[in-house]
Design a protein around this motif. Structure first.
Motif, short mmCIF file in Angstrom:
data_model
loop_
_atom_site.label_atom_id
_atom_site.label_comp_id
_atom_site.label_asym_id
_atom_site.label_seq_id
_atom_site.Cartn_x
_atom_site.Cartn_y
_atom_site.Cartn_z
N UNK A 148 0.83 -1.20 0.00
CA UNK A 148 0.00 0.00 0.00
C UNK A 148 0.87 1.26 0.00
N UNK A 149 1.97 1.20 0.72
CA UNK A 149 2.90 2.34 0.75
C UNK A 149 3.51 2.57 -0.64
N UNK A 150 3.85 1.49 -1.32
CA UNK A 150 4.40 1.60 -2.66
C UNK A 150 3.37 2.15 -3.65
N UNK A 151 2.10 1.79 -3.47
CA UNK A 151 1.04 2.30 -4.34
C UNK A 151 0.89 3.81 -4.19
N UNK A 152 1.04 4.31 -2.96
CA UNK A 152 0.95 5.75 -2.73
C UNK A 152 2.10 6.47 -3.43
N UNK A 153 3.32 5.94 -3.32
CA UNK A 153 4.48 6.57 -3.98
C UNK A 153 4.31 6.56 -5.50
N UNK A 154 3.81 5.44 -6.05
CA UNK A 154 3.61 5.36 -7.49
C UNK A 154 2.54 6.34 -7.96
N UNK A 155 1.47 6.48 -7.19
CA UNK A 155 0.41 7.42 -7.56
C UNK A 155 0.89 8.86 -7.49
N UNK A 156 1.72 9.17 -6.48
CA UNK A 156 2.28 10.52 -6.36
C UNK A 156 3.20 10.84 -7.53
N UNK A 157 4.04 9.87 -7.91
CA UNK A 157 4.95 10.08 -9.06
C UNK A 157 4.17 10.25 -10.36
#
Length: 357
Positions: A148-157
């Motif tokens: 879930x943390x990785x999904x947030x970073x990918x969405x922000x990028x």
């Protein structure tokens, strides 16, 4: 007295008759014909064909943007020398409304899932510390939290790329157009404020600038089908450039198209030749040029004007002077011709004089 006038009248009448007869005799006589003469001479005879075309760089690259938007800044002008990686232009990204909304929604969804995963991980951590659940079960919640943390970073990028053309994590700036080759900027077809389209798999994109290596130029031209069978790769060309009068550039033929194209009712074939540049002259891309392709050449041979020949069937003659305004016909053997001068292989010497026809 009367006899005197009668005699004078008779004399005058006789004089008029004699004068008229002499005048008519002189007028009836044809003037003598004086023939002009010519002499053989030593010269170089070159048989050639002509191709018209232009001078272009061998390598020319169009620089395009990876994103759509508006040209915010142009850093260079036509004629500037660039190296690989030099900044040429900056594009101000105008995000697609639909893509922007989708990216914002994906980020919001990712944050909600992350918050829920974080709370659940804290609860499971307490249970794990109390030995209520196994380490295996706890690791499943930890893995979900990291995902879930990785999904947030990918969405922000993704959102940052759509809005700015770059992301803090990757550091890549896609809205900056840089040169991909070394050379000179030949053309910048856009201006600041121009809307451009990105280059992708389905779209060629808008050209920001064209860059070429001006140290390697070629001649591109066309040859008529009646002449293309007489030329071969490796032949020498003499180029006359319209913008540089009186200067001849040497070139070497390196390509002949295997397929002809119709051009104003005639079939013509494309040719290319490598140009031997001169340091004192700068050849600009697009200069019109005419190429003389040397088919045959005879150096320092005896020749006459081709118009002085007499053709009878397969035999060729000239009229050689034997005396004052006296000529005799003599058979000769000819060689190479350039359409004006023709080589005399046998039958004449340089000292003889021939009738000019």
């Amino acid at each position: 007295m009367k006899r005197f006038f009668i005699g004078l009248t008779i004399v005058i009448i006789l004089g008029l008759f004699v004068g008229t007869g002499y005048f008519l005799y002189q007028k009836s006589e044809e003037p003598p014909i004086i023939y002009e003469t010519d002499t053989p001479f030593k010269t170089d005879i070159i048989k050639k064909t002509i191709a018209t075309g232009s001078i272009v760089p061998r390598k020319e690259v169009a620089l395009k943007s990876q994103v759509s938007g508006v040209v915010e800044k142009l850093y260079l002008e036509e004629g500037a020398q660039v190296k690989i990686g030099d900044l040429v232009a900056k594009i101000k990204i105008i995000p697609n409304v639909v893509a922007l909304n989708n990216a914002q929604a994906q980020l919001q969804t990712a944050k909600i899932n992350f918050d829920n995963s974080e709370k659940e991980l804290k609860r499971q951590k307490e249970l794990f510390d109390e030995k209520v659940i196994s380490e295996f079960d706890y690791n499943q919640f930890l893995l979900d939290f990291n995902l879930r943390k990785q999904e947030v970073e990918a969405a922000e990028n993704n959102l940052e790329l759509i809005k700015e053309g770059s992301s803090q994590k990757t550091g890549n700036v896609s809205n900056l157009v840089r040169s991909t080759v070394n050379g000179m900027i030949l053309d910048i077809p856009v201006k600041e404020g121009t809307f451009i389209i990105e280059s992708n798999t389905f779209n060629e994109g808008t050209s920001i600038a064209s860059v070429a290596d001006m140290s390697e130029m070629i001649f591109e031209g066309k040859v008529d089908e009646s002449e293309v069978g007489k030329i071969n790769v490796g032949m020498d060309l003499s180029l006359s450039v319209g913008a540089i009068e009186g200067v001849i550039f040497n070139a070497k033929l390196e390509f002949i198209s295997p397929k002809g194209e119709s051009d104003e009712g005639a079939i013509k074939f494309d040719i290319k030749a490598a140009v031997d540049l001169k340091e004192e002259y700068f050849l600009r891309a697009g200069y019109s040029a005419t190429a003389d392709i040397i088919l045959q050449k005879a150096s320092d041979v005896l020749a006459i004007k081709e118009s002085n020949l007499i053709f009878e069937g397969d035999d060729i003659f000239v009229e050689v002077r034997t005396g004052e305004q006296q000529f005799e016909r003599r058979q000769v053997k000819t060689g190479l011709s350039d359409g004006i001068n023709i080589q005399i292989a046998e039958g004449l010497t340089e000292e003889e004089v021939i009738k000019k026809l």
